[in-house]
Structure formats: C-alpha cells, structure tokens
Design a protein around this motif. Structure first.
Motif, PDB file in Angstrom:
ATOM      1  N   ALA A 119      16.531 -57.841  36.776  1.00  0.00           N
ATOM      2  CA  ALA A 119      15.674 -57.493  35.688  1.00  0.00           C
ATOM      3  C   ALA A 119      15.777 -55.935  35.541  1.00  0.00           C
ATOM      4  N   VAL A 120      16.349 -55.212  36.423  1.00  0.00           N
ATOM      5  CA  VAL A 120      16.348 -53.806  36.343  1.00  0.00           C
ATOM      6  C   VAL A 120      17.578 -53.304  36.947  1.00  0.00           C
ATOM      7  N   LEU A 121      18.376 -52.318  36.541  1.00  0.00           N
ATOM      8  CA  LEU A 121      19.565 -51.970  36.965  1.00  0.00           C
ATOM      9  C   LEU A 121      19.385 -50.715  37.926  1.00  0.00           C
ATOM     10  N   GLY A 122      20.136 -50.272  38.823  1.00  0.00           N
ATOM     11  CA  GLY A 122      20.109 -49.101  39.549  1.00  0.00           C
ATOM     12  C   GLY A 122      19.175 -49.328  40.797  1.00  0.00           C
ATOM     13  N   ASP A 123      18.989 -48.234  41.517  1.00  0.00           N
ATOM     14  CA  ASP A 123      18.566 -48.307  42.721  1.00  0.00           C
ATOM     15  C   ASP A 123      17.076 -47.583  42.495  1.00  0.00           C
ATOM     16  N   ILE A 124      16.059 -47.805  43.481  1.00  0.00           N
ATOM     17  CA  ILE A 124      14.747 -47.120  43.170  1.00  0.00           C
ATOM     18  C   ILE A 124      14.932 -45.563  43.664  1.00  0.00           C
ATOM     19  N   PRO A 125      14.742 -44.712  42.696  1.00  0.00           N
ATOM     20  CA  PRO A 125      14.848 -43.330  43.098  1.00  0.00           C
ATOM     21  C   PRO A 125      14.233 -42.548  44.205  1.00  0.00           C
ATOM     22  N   SER A 126      14.528 -41.820  44.870  1.00  0.00           N
ATOM     23  CA  SER A 126      13.914 -41.077  45.970  1.00  0.00           C
ATOM     24  C   SER A 126      12.527 -40.698  45.614  1.00  0.00           C
ATOM     25  N   PRO A 127      11.574 -40.615  46.567  1.00  0.00           N
ATOM     26  CA  PRO A 127      10.159 -40.087  46.254  1.00  0.00           C
ATOM     27  C   PRO A 127      10.120 -38.641  46.331  1.00  0.00           C
ATOM     28  N   ILE A 128      11.663 -38.197  46.848  1.00  0.00           N
ATOM     29  CA  ILE A 128      11.741 -36.733  46.608  1.00  0.00           C
ATOM     30  C   ILE A 128      11.990 -36.274  45.561  1.00  0.00           C
ATOM     31  N   ASP A 129      11.263 -35.275  44.799  1.00  0.00           N
ATOM     32  CA  ASP A 129      11.604 -35.057  43.597  1.00  0.00           C
ATOM     33  C   ASP A 129      11.912 -36.155  42.655  1.00  0.00           C
ATOM     34  N   PRO A 130      10.885 -37.114  42.502  1.00  0.00           N
ATOM     35  CA  PRO A 130      10.946 -38.307  41.550  1.00  0.00           C
ATOM     36  C   PRO A 130      11.349 -37.697  40.103  1.00  0.00           C
ATOM     37  N   PRO A 131      11.717 -38.775  39.275  1.00  0.00           N
ATOM     38  CA  PRO A 131      12.130 -38.373  37.926  1.00  0.00           C
ATOM     39  C   PRO A 131      10.856 -38.119  37.443  1.00  0.00           C
ATOM     40  N   PRO A 132      10.936 -37.011  36.481  1.00  0.00           N
ATOM     41  CA  PRO A 132       9.824 -36.611  35.530  1.00  0.00           C
ATOM     42  C   PRO A 132       9.324 -37.599  34.370  1.00  0.00           C
ATOM     43  N   GLY A 133       8.139 -37.281  33.659  1.00  0.00           N
ATOM     44  CA  GLY A 133       7.842 -38.153  32.894  1.00  0.00           C
ATOM     45  C   GLY A 133       7.264 -39.254  33.573  1.00  0.00           C
ATOM     46  N   CYS A 134       7.706 -40.522  32.909  1.00  0.00           N
ATOM     47  CA  CYS A 134       7.550 -41.800  33.536  1.00  0.00           C
ATOM     48  C   CYS A 134       8.473 -41.985  34.898  1.00  0.00           C
ATOM     49  N   ARG A 135       8.046 -42.247  35.913  1.00  0.00           N
ATOM     50  CA  ARG A 135       8.926 -42.287  36.991  1.00  0.00           C
ATOM     51  C   ARG A 135       9.902 -43.507  36.721  1.00  0.00           C
ATOM     52  N   PHE A 136       9.616 -44.460  36.165  1.00  0.00           N
ATOM     53  CA  PHE A 136      10.371 -45.774  35.877  1.00  0.00           C
ATOM     54  C   PHE A 136      11.609 -45.620  35.003  1.00  0.00           C
ATOM     55  N   HIS A 137      11.522 -44.564  34.229  1.00  0.00           N
ATOM     56  CA  HIS A 137      12.368 -44.284  33.045  1.00  0.00           C
ATOM     57  C   HIS A 137      13.834 -44.612  33.558  1.00  0.00           C
ATOM     58  N   THR A 138      14.111 -44.203  34.944  1.00  0.00           N
ATOM     59  CA  THR A 138      15.529 -44.238  35.140  1.00  0.00           C
ATOM     60  C   THR A 138      16.158 -45.767  35.080  1.00  0.00           C
ATOM     61  N   ARG A 139      14.893 -46.667  35.206  1.00  0.00           N
ATOM     62  CA  ARG A 139      15.577 -48.078  35.310  1.00  0.00           C
ATOM     63  C   ARG A 139      15.122 -48.797  34.306  1.00  0.00           C
ATOM     64  N   CYS A 140      14.370 -48.263  33.233  1.00  0.00           N
ATOM     65  CA  CYS A 140      13.698 -49.118  32.328  1.00  0.00           C
ATOM     66  C   CYS A 140      14.411 -49.318  31.010  1.00  0.00           C
ATOM     67  N   PRO A 141      14.629 -50.554  30.674  1.00  0.00           N
ATOM     68  CA  PRO A 141      15.420 -50.896  29.428  1.00  0.00           C
ATOM     69  C   PRO A 141      14.885 -50.187  28.279  1.00  0.00           C
ATOM     70  N   HIS A 142      13.750 -49.902  28.280  1.00  0.00           N
ATOM     71  CA  HIS A 142      12.962 -49.667  26.909  1.00  0.00           C
ATOM     72  C   HIS A 142      12.959 -47.998  27.002  1.00  0.00           C
ATOM     73  N   ALA A 143      13.421 -47.314  27.906  1.00  0.00           N
ATOM     74  CA  ALA A 143      13.077 -45.717  28.186  1.00  0.00           C
ATOM     75  C   ALA A 143      13.465 -45.176  26.839  1.00  0.00           C
ATOM     76  N   GLY A 144      12.731 -44.155  26.276  1.00  0.00           N
ATOM     77  CA  GLY A 144      13.260 -43.252  25.112  1.00  0.00           C
ATOM     78  C   GLY A 144      12.763 -41.730  25.789  1.00  0.00           C
ATOM     79  N   ASP A 145      12.993 -40.899  24.725  1.00  0.00           N
ATOM     80  CA  ASP A 145      12.972 -39.527  25.060  1.00  0.00           C
ATOM     81  C   ASP A 145      11.559 -38.883  25.755  1.00  0.00           C
TER      82      ASP A 145
END
Lengths: 332, 334
Positions: B273-299
């Motif tokens: 259902a989602v691609l890619g790995d769970i990012p590291s909780p060290i310096d997690p992604p900015p914004g919504c933390r799920f955006h790197t794996r989310c099929p709906h992510a926008g700017d």
C-alpha cells in the motif's frame, strides 16, 4: 506452466541424540508453486528446511529420509561436494533476520559476487555487472550506490532485499524462505512478499514458505502443511485447509488468530502449549490439548488420512469432520 | 484534548540526542521519538497505541510511567500531575501504574522463585505481613491461571506464555489502576497469544483496569481496543473509536497500515500500500512526516505540519487532504 514435481520428500526424520526433532515428514512442491509450512515454535518447520538443505552437522544430528527428490535427482545419494554445488545455486534459502545472515564486513556487492563466483563461470567484472542487475531485480533504489555499501547502512527491508538478491543470483529452482518477513514492519512485509511473488512469476521458482503467520500463508501459498511437535498433522490445498480444516490443531490455530477485518467476542484458545521434544505424549501428540481427545488417541500416533482433493489429516476423528465447520471456524 | 479522562496526556514530547555529532563534530543528531503527542483514556477503557518501528509507541508508554522523563508536556493520571511528583510521591504513585512488557524473561530474576518474583512489589512497598502476602500470592496465581505449585518454580522452568502470566501477576500485585501493555503478547505463539489476550480482557473486566495497549499488530488491536491512536514517526496521525479506525480509516497511513495486514482469506494478497521505507526518526521529514511515502502528497505536505481535523465524534486525523482549507491545493484523492 506445466505442473511438474520439483521437490518430493518422503519420511524425513531428524534426531539429535535420543530426541526426535522431526519425524515422518512428507512434502510435495511443484515447479513455480508455493508450499506453506506452518507451525508454532518448536514444531520442526525450520529443522525440516535445514535437513532438506543438508545444513546439519552429521556428527550431532542424524538425518534420515526415504526420499528427497529434487528436480529429478535423489539428494540423499549425493555426497557433500555435489550437495554444495546445488546449495546456493539450485536451492537457495533466506532467513528471518537478514542482519545476522549478511556478513557485516563485506559490501552488499561483494556478497552477491561471492555467490556468483562460487557457482558460475564469470569474471569479476561480469559478476559485478550481474550483482548490480540483481539489486535492480529486487527493486533496490539507487542500486549502483548500494553495491558498495555495507549491510549496517541498510534498513531491515533493504537487507532482506539484498538477501533475496543473493538467493536468486543463480536463478534457483527452489527458494526456501524461512520466516522471511517476520522481523519486518507490516507495510514492509507487504512489499517483500509482493516482490517474492513477482520474482516467482518471472523465474518460475518453487517456494517453500516457512512461517507462523496464517495470514501470510493464506495469501501466498498454493498448498499448506501444518506442523505440530515434529510432525505434519495436516496438508492440502490452502483454500481447502482454511475453509474445512480436518485436524483439531489446524482448526484451533485458525480460530485463535484474531481476524483484522471483523470483530470476534472471545478468541478461541488451545489450552496448554507445544510440548518439548522430550516431553511429547504417547499416541497423538496433540492429544493432551485436544477438545476431542479420547482414549484411542493415546494408543498410536495417527497417520495422515485422506479427505479427498489432496487434503490429509492425522486425526482418528476424521470421520466426524464430514459436516462443514461451525461458522466461526471459517474465517472470512 | 480537554475531554474528561482518567489519563490525560497533552503535548508530550521527548527527543534523544545521539552522541555529540560523531567523529567530525558536526551537528548532534536528534531522535524525535515523541513529538507533541496528546491523548486521553477514560477509566476502564483500553486505548491502543499502534504503529510500526520508530513510531514512538514504546517511548509513550515509558513516558506515561515516568520510566523516562519527558522534555515537555503534561501527564495527568486520576487528577495527579505525574511530572510534578517528587521521588517519594512518584514511588507511592507507582503502586497504581504498572507495565507488562513483551518478554518478561529478561526481567525475571533467574534465582528467584515465581512466588518471590510476584510478591516483590509488596516487599518493595512494605505491604502486608507474611500471612496476607501468602494469601495475595495464591489469589494472583489463580487470577492469571497458574497452578499454586508454580510459586516454588524458577523462571527457566516456565514456557513463554507462563512467564507472561507471571509478568501480569506481578503487575497486579499492588492496587493497579492503569496497566501499560507494551507488545505484551507479540512474542507468543498464536495459540498461547490467544490465551493471554483473553486473560488480559478478563482481568480488565474483573479488576476494572484501564489499559494503555501498545502494539504493532492491527488484528490484536482490533480485538483489544476501545479507542485507537495511530502513531507514525513520533506523532499521532489519527485517533478515534475502534470502529471508526477500522471502518472509516481516514489518514493515508492508517489506510496503508490496514491494507498491508495479511487477511486469513486464501488467495487474497495485500497489495503493497505504500512504497519505500519508514524514514529514520532522526531528522524526520518536515511538514507531514508521512509525505515521503504518501501517494497523495503535495507541496503543502512537504512544508506544513497538518493539524488534527475532526471527522466525527472523537475521530480526528492529521492530514491536509482531510482539511477543507488545504485539500483543494492537493490533487483529487483517489
């Protein structure tokens, strides 16, 4: 693809001194198919796989089998050198914990190349090209860069992809996957199982899928064998086993697993626990935990009895199972 | 969250510094284990905190018990501000809050008998005399379904399921109100797991306990929980009654998590259902933390942290897609 037999195991037994770890195991796997070997801790499913791979030290373990026929050859006739040539090339194995199975001081690329050089006539440069190709096959992003990285830099999911790349580098006919996704998060598990399924379709390899997870087996196995206390207690087509389990242990196992897609009031349980090999009861090993236990069960370990359509169960009560199981027993 | 609750947690935050920036003395790395987490649990309720590796669920449990200290936030249990307690008061308070962990084997002293292990909390808190302790021990063993003669045994003589029963008995030795179950049944075989799940449910009913049930297993959570909080990389992304989470999951991560669980239905395979790995909780992604794996992510997802959006009674999810103010900026949801 024509369904021809890839692996036939008959009457496999493994002993450690006086302990019978596994007894009387029969297994059949057709080319390109997946056979799920299910059981709880201590059921003997990993021991069975290691015996097929001849990974036990013969000074400690006595492995006996009437037949282990693989791809037209009788593995029990082969000497260790011949077996080494098959292992890793024609039969490969992946394990639960890819971190301990990978060598921490070799790069990802070196570990794939090592396998290729052992089994194939390839130069180093060609092997490296092939290794890169394998990493791309298992969908590792930025594969060229990963080739020169060490395993500790990779996530659990990526490590399992590397293990798979090593395992399929020589295009095995049989992949033994021993709890391949048990240590992984569920979203990563879905990716890895999907990858294995895709590779199987592309390469036509048979998979012996060893797992404790009934959901994984339901989705990916064509046939299932359920192991309990060192023996196969039920075997047959996956749908058949799930819809109409004939062995009380299989039924209990299915019912004690909470479904994710509907509510149940109380989980069915199997009392007690799996007995240690030296504490196995006489007669049916499941007897002391079985709700249908009767005196006759203690007399002899019941053989597998056919129920039609390839389904067989080791239970003397089999005749009583003619009726469809209670509604709550059939999940979904 | 201002609603009434036996447990009220607000803005709970804990970051861990990793080393001093490594050999080259760079910026120290911060693990954002728990970041602004709020929830409440009513008395007698089971709140399940669910999520994958690195989501912070275990840290939340430890923070609530003050086994590790929070950086910020408020923890109130039965009206008491836990973080304000001094050592003596905390020790007294711990009689009421206990934890059951995944495999208690490591925490069971191999040289103590099961009886001594279960009664240790009474000893620590100088509770009762020899006769009352004996009676308590008998009652506890019976409560968790262990034969009385197990009192004289040692941990190595017990199976995994039996050890977990000992862990539960010990956790209930004093007047426990709140039990934190941290992957309490995860290491057990399925037939034994069902026994312990049923045991936990029975003693909750009988003793009127409140559970903070931490787990990665959606099927177990469905069976145990009244309400659910789904965590991802240190934050709660969705929370609601069990029914809402399973019947109408709203956050793309919750949906992915549910879709990934294998069904016990022959032939049905969960699509990844989602691609890619769970990012590291060290310096997690900015914004919504799920955006790197989310099929709906926008700017907007890459820059702005989404606020919780109320979807229904007590059901909220933090996703820009669900917020009318921001959804228009995103591509239409599929």
């Amino acid at each position: 693809m024509q369904q021809t037999q890839l692996l036939t195991v008959r009457d496999l037994g493994v002993r450690l001194g006086g302990l019978h770890l596994v007894e009387g195991v029969d297994l059949d796997l057709a080319r390109g198919r997946t056979h799920g070997l299910v059981g709880e801790s201590g059921s003997g499913k990993s021991v069975t796989a290691m015996a097929i791979m001849r990974l036990f030290d013969p000074r400690l373990f006595q492995v006996r089998a009437r037949r282990i026929a693989f791809d037209g050859r009788e593995l029990t006739d082969l000497d260790n050198r011949q077996m080494r040539r098959i292992r890793g090339a024609e039969i490969s194995m992946i394990f639960q914990e890819p971190m301990t199975a990978l060598n921490p001081v070799l790069t990802v690329g070196e570990q794939i190349i090592e396998t290729l050089l052992v089994h194939q006539r390839l130069g180093r440069a060609a092997a490296r090209r092939k290794a890169l190709e394998m990493l791309e096959w298992v969908r590792i992003p930025a594969a060229a860069r990963r080739l020169d990285e060490y395993p500790h830099l990779l996530s659990g999911g990526m490590r399992q992809r590397v293990m798979i790349a090593i395992a399929i580098a020589c295009r095995p006919k049989l992949l033994i996957a021993d709890e391949p996704t048990t240590a992984l998060d569920v979203t990563i598990q879905a990716q890895i199982l999907d990858l294995l399924h895709e590779l199987q379709t592309e390469m036509g390899m048979g998979i012996l899928l060893i797992t404790h997870d009934l959901g994984v087996v339901a989705g990916y196995a064509d046939e299932v064998s359920v192991m309990y206390a060192g023996r196969i207690v039920e075997t047959g087509g996956t749908a058949q086993i799930y819809r109409t389990p004939r062995h009380p242990y299989t039924e209990g196992l299915i019912r004690s697993h909470p479904p994710v897609d509907r509510d149940v009031d109380e989980l069915a349980t199997i009392p007690g626990g799996v007995p240690q090999p030296h504490l196995r009861p006489p007669g049916c090993r499941f007897g002391p935990r079985c709700a249908h236990h009767r005196a006759a069960c203690d007399l002899a370990d019941p053989p597998l009895i056919g129920h039609g359509g390839g389904q067989r169960a080791a239970c003397i009560r089999h005749a009583d199972y003619g009726a469809p199981p209670a509604p709550e027993a059939a999940h979904g | 969250m201002a609603e009434d609750g036996f447990v009220r947690v607000d803005g709970l935050t804990r970051h861990f510094a990793l080393g001093a920036g490594g050999l080259l003395g760079g910026r120290p790395q911060i693990v954002r284990a728990v970041d602004d987490v709020s929830f409440s649990i009513r008395r007698g309720e089971t709140l399940a905190v669910v999520g994958e590796s690195g989501c912070g669920k275990t840290t939340v449990g430890r923070l609530v018990l003050r086994l590790i200290e929070a950086d910020a936030g408020r923890i109130e249990i039965g009206g008491t501000d836990i973080r304000a307690l001094d050592d003596a008061a905390l020790r007294r308070f711990r009689r009421r809050i206990q934890i059951v962990i995944q495999d208690p084997f490591g925490s069971l002293n191999p040289r103590m008998t099961i009886g001594a292990i279960i009664l240790e909390p009474l000893e620590v808190h100088r509770e009762g005399n020899a006769a009352s302790r004996r009676a308590r021990l008998a009652a506890l063993l019976e409560m968790v379904g262990l034969p009385a003669e197990f009192a004289a045994r040692f941990p190595h003589e017990l199976s995994g399921g039996q050890r977990q029963r000992v862990g539960i008995a010990r956790a209930l030795a004093l007047e426990t109100d709140l039990l934190v179950c941290d992957e309490a049944v995860s290491a057990l075989d399925v037939s034994v797991q069902a026994q312990i799940v049923n045991l936990l449910q029975r003693i909750k009913r009988e003793q009127g306990l409140t559970y903070l049930f931490i787990s990665h297993d959606m099927a177990i959570v469905r069976h145990m929980a009244d309400r659910i909080a789904v965590m991802y990389l240190g934050q709660i992304v969705e929370t609601g009654p069990k029914r809402a989470i399973f019947d109408a999951p709203a956050h793309p991560y919750t949906r992915a998590l549910l879709a990934s669980v294998p069904r016990s239905e022959p032939g049905t395979r969960p699509a990844p259902a989602v691609l890619g790995d769970i990012p590291s909780p060290i310096d997690p992604p900015p914004g919504c933390r799920f955006h790197t794996r989310c099929p709906h992510a926008g700017d907007i997802c890459r820059t702005v942290r989404p606020a919780p959006v109320a979807l229904a009674a007590a059901h909220t999810a933090s996703c820009h897609l669900l917020d009318p103010a921001t959804a228009a900026q995103l591509r239409s949801p599929s």
